[in-house]
Design a protein around this motif. Sequence first.
Motif, mmCIF file in Angstrom:
data_model
loop_
_atom_site.group_PDB
_atom_site.id
_atom_site.type_symbol
_atom_site.label_atom_id
_atom_site.label_comp_id
_atom_site.label_asym_id
_atom_site.label_seq_id
_atom_site.Cartn_x
_atom_site.Cartn_y
_atom_site.Cartn_z
ATOM 1 N N GLY A 135 0.783 -1.224 0.000
ATOM 2 C CA GLY A 135 0.000 0.000 0.000
ATOM 3 C C GLY A 135 0.819 1.280 0.000
ATOM 4 N N ASN A 136 2.141 1.154 0.103
ATOM 5 C CA ASN A 136 3.014 2.334 0.159
ATOM 6 C C ASN A 136 3.935 2.476 -1.038
ATOM 7 N N ARG A 137 3.766 1.660 -2.031
ATOM 8 C CA ARG A 137 4.689 1.719 -3.168
ATOM 9 C C ARG A 137 4.443 2.980 -3.980
ATOM 10 N N PRO A 138 5.515 3.618 -4.456
ATOM 11 C CA PRO A 138 5.359 4.816 -5.278
ATOM 12 C C PRO A 138 4.686 4.481 -6.617
ATOM 13 N N ALA A 139 3.853 5.386 -7.074
ATOM 14 C CA ALA A 139 3.184 5.219 -8.369
ATOM 15 C C ALA A 139 2.904 6.603 -8.922
ATOM 16 N N PRO A 140 2.930 6.811 -10.202
ATOM 17 C CA PRO A 140 3.110 5.788 -11.230
ATOM 18 C C PRO A 140 4.571 5.345 -11.312
ATOM 19 N N ALA A 141 4.750 4.097 -11.715
ATOM 20 C CA ALA A 141 6.092 3.533 -11.784
ATOM 21 C C ALA A 141 6.138 2.416 -12.811
ATOM 22 N N VAL A 142 7.360 2.060 -13.169
ATOM 23 C CA VAL A 142 7.611 0.879 -13.980
ATOM 24 C C VAL A 142 8.601 0.027 -13.197
ATOM 25 N N ASP A 143 8.225 -1.212 -12.935
ATOM 26 C CA ASP A 143 9.106 -2.145 -12.241
ATOM 27 C C ASP A 143 9.804 -3.006 -13.283
ATOM 28 N N LEU A 144 11.117 -3.047 -13.252
ATOM 29 C CA LEU A 144 11.916 -3.868 -14.144
ATOM 30 C C LEU A 144 12.358 -5.102 -13.368
ATOM 31 N N LEU A 145 11.902 -6.264 -13.813
ATOM 32 C CA LEU A 145 12.141 -7.499 -13.064
ATOM 33 C C LEU A 145 12.737 -8.579 -13.963
ATOM 34 N N TYR A 146 13.854 -9.163 -13.524
ATOM 35 C CA TYR A 146 14.437 -10.309 -14.220
ATOM 36 C C TYR A 146 13.555 -11.518 -13.954
ATOM 37 N N ARG A 147 13.169 -12.248 -15.006
ATOM 38 C CA ARG A 147 12.238 -13.372 -14.840
ATOM 39 C C ARG A 147 12.769 -14.700 -15.357
ATOM 40 N N GLY A 148 14.069 -14.820 -15.554
ATOM 41 C CA GLY A 148 14.643 -16.109 -15.885
ATOM 42 C C GLY A 148 15.301 -16.146 -17.250
ATOM 43 N N ALA A 181 2.836 0.259 -12.902
ATOM 44 C CA ALA A 181 2.051 0.309 -11.675
ATOM 45 C C ALA A 181 1.473 1.709 -11.520
ATOM 46 N N VAL A 182 0.154 1.783 -11.466
ATOM 47 C CA VAL A 182 -0.509 3.064 -11.225
ATOM 48 C C VAL A 182 -1.485 2.891 -10.067
ATOM 49 N N ARG A 183 -1.738 3.990 -9.387
ATOM 50 C CA ARG A 183 -2.727 3.972 -8.307
ATOM 51 C C ARG A 183 -3.788 4.995 -8.655
ATOM 52 N N ASN A 184 -4.975 4.514 -8.881
ATOM 53 C CA ASN A 184 -6.068 5.398 -9.253
ATOM 54 C C ASN A 184 -7.364 4.751 -8.778
ATOM 55 N N ARG A 185 -7.991 5.348 -7.790
ATOM 56 C CA ARG A 185 -9.195 4.762 -7.188
ATOM 57 C C ARG A 185 -10.495 5.250 -7.818
#
Length: 147
Positions: free
Chosen positions: A36-49, A73-77
């Motif tokens: 619930g505290n992650r910054p947004a808007p954001a793009v998470d870059l994740l290594y997936r194998g 990742a965006v937060r918009n209610r």
Amino acid sequence: MDFLELEAPIKARLEAGVGESVKVFTAPDLDGVAAGNRPAPAVDLLYRGYRPKDGNAAGGFAVIEQTWWTVIAVRNRRHVASGNAARAEAGPIAGAVIKSLLGWAPTGAKAMAIAPAPQAGYDAGYFYLPIAWTTQLNVRTDACASS
């Protein structure tokens, strides 16, 4: 050789492409951040194998395909039931991510190609839109099997 050496140039490319208002994070950046505290808007870059594509173990050579996810990742209610507002906010960011990476080749790797990704999802007021990528690395070593 650093097996995850592509992370830094991909992150830099994304930062330049999405602009200052959208933060780009890697897995270590998100370590310990509560959902619930992650910054947004954001793009998470994740290594997936990875998966081996080609090579010759005796010759010390391999072609390795790595998979990387960019998760918008965006937060918009607003309009939570339909998710329309969150999707409207995520769409242009996704476009900027695609424009930044599609066909771009990090040094030492093949061009980034779009790949199948998991479904988008909602969690605690956030909308997550994953876009998957593959690229290939040529790996060489001096070690050779002796006969």
